[in-house]
Write a protein that holds these residues in place. Structure first.
Motif, PDB file in Angstrom:
ATOM      1  N   LEU A  12      40.562  36.953  41.087  1.00  0.00           N
ATOM      2  CA  LEU A  12      41.632  37.486  40.235  1.00  0.00           C
ATOM      3  C   LEU A  12      42.636  36.397  39.875  1.00  0.00           C
ATOM      4  CD1 LEU A  12      42.961  39.858  38.800  1.00  0.00           C
ATOM      5  CD2 LEU A  12      44.097  40.421  40.943  1.00  0.00           C
ATOM      6  N   CYS A  15      41.124  34.150  37.297  1.00  0.00           N
ATOM      7  CA  CYS A  15      41.098  34.811  35.986  1.00  0.00           C
ATOM      8  C   CYS A  15      42.452  34.703  35.294  1.00  0.00           C
ATOM      9  CB  CYS A  15      40.691  36.275  36.125  1.00  0.00           C
ATOM     10  SG  CYS A  15      38.953  36.512  36.538  1.00  0.00           S
ATOM     11  N   GLN A  16      43.518  34.787  36.058  1.00  0.00           N
ATOM     12  CA  GLN A  16      44.853  34.672  35.485  1.00  0.00           C
ATOM     13  C   GLN A  16      45.132  33.260  34.974  1.00  0.00           C
ATOM     14  OE1 GLN A  16      47.067  36.018  38.896  1.00  0.00           O
ATOM     15  NE2 GLN A  16      46.951  38.161  38.291  1.00  0.00           N
ATOM     16  N   GLU A  31      32.930  40.578  36.677  1.00  0.00           N
ATOM     17  CA  GLU A  31      34.278  40.828  37.202  1.00  0.00           C
ATOM     18  C   GLU A  31      35.328  40.113  36.359  1.00  0.00           C
ATOM     19  OE1 GLU A  31      35.064  40.969  41.528  1.00  0.00           O
ATOM     20  OE2 GLU A  31      33.004  40.253  41.670  1.00  0.00           O
ATOM     21  N   ASN A  34      35.995  42.087  33.330  1.00  0.00           N
ATOM     22  CA  ASN A  34      36.795  43.261  33.682  1.00  0.00           C
ATOM     23  C   ASN A  34      38.255  42.890  33.958  1.00  0.00           C
ATOM     24  OD1 ASN A  34      34.668  45.015  33.388  1.00  0.00           O
ATOM     25  ND2 ASN A  34      34.170  45.097  35.543  1.00  0.00           N
ATOM     26  N   ASN A  35      38.508  41.615  34.216  1.00  0.00           N
ATOM     27  CA  ASN A  35      39.872  41.128  34.442  1.00  0.00           C
ATOM     28  C   ASN A  35      40.457  40.435  33.211  1.00  0.00           C
ATOM     29  OD1 ASN A  35      40.712  41.779  37.224  1.00  0.00           O
ATOM     30  ND2 ASN A  35      38.834  40.710  37.754  1.00  0.00           N
TER      31      ASN A  35
END
Length: 114
Positions: A12, A15-16, A31, A34-35
């Motif tokens: 996560l 992804c940011q 994933e 989805n993020n």
């Protein structure tokens, strides 16, 4: 090449910090979509264990060699916000069916029936 490195962050967090994801035979790309990212599917092995079907791969910038991989990175990098959102929506329609958030209500209903 200078912008690539092995991360020690959780997915996560990566992804940011990222604009897109690159994946092969793993659910990490799913994933990442989805993020909020766009993902590029790279064929890196001789054994196809990809979470994507052959018909789904075309929406994930399939890269079967270095030339197509580099071309796809450039395509994704050059997307404006509107194009990015459109492509990401296409990918997320697929990815949410493969790997979605756990729906506790559905699980409880299934367990009650059994």
């Amino acid at each position: 090449k200078k912008n690539f490195f092995y991360s020690k962050n959780i997915l996560l967090k990566d992804c940011q910090l990222s604009k897109f994801a690159i994946f092969s035979n793993t659910s990490a790309g799913i994933e990442a979509v989805n993020n909020g990212l766009i993902a590029i599917w790279a064929d890196l092995t001789s054994i196809n264990l990809s979470p994507l079907t052959e018909s789904q791969k075309k929406f994930f910038y399939p890269s079967n060699n270095f030339k197509s991989f580099r071309k796809n990175i450039n395509k994704v990098y050059k997307l404006n916000k509107k194009e990015f959102t459109k492509k990401q929506k296409l990918q997320i329609m697929i990815s949410q069916n493969i790997y979605s958030k756990i729906n506790i209500k559905n699980i409880k209903n299934i367990l009650k029936k059994n």
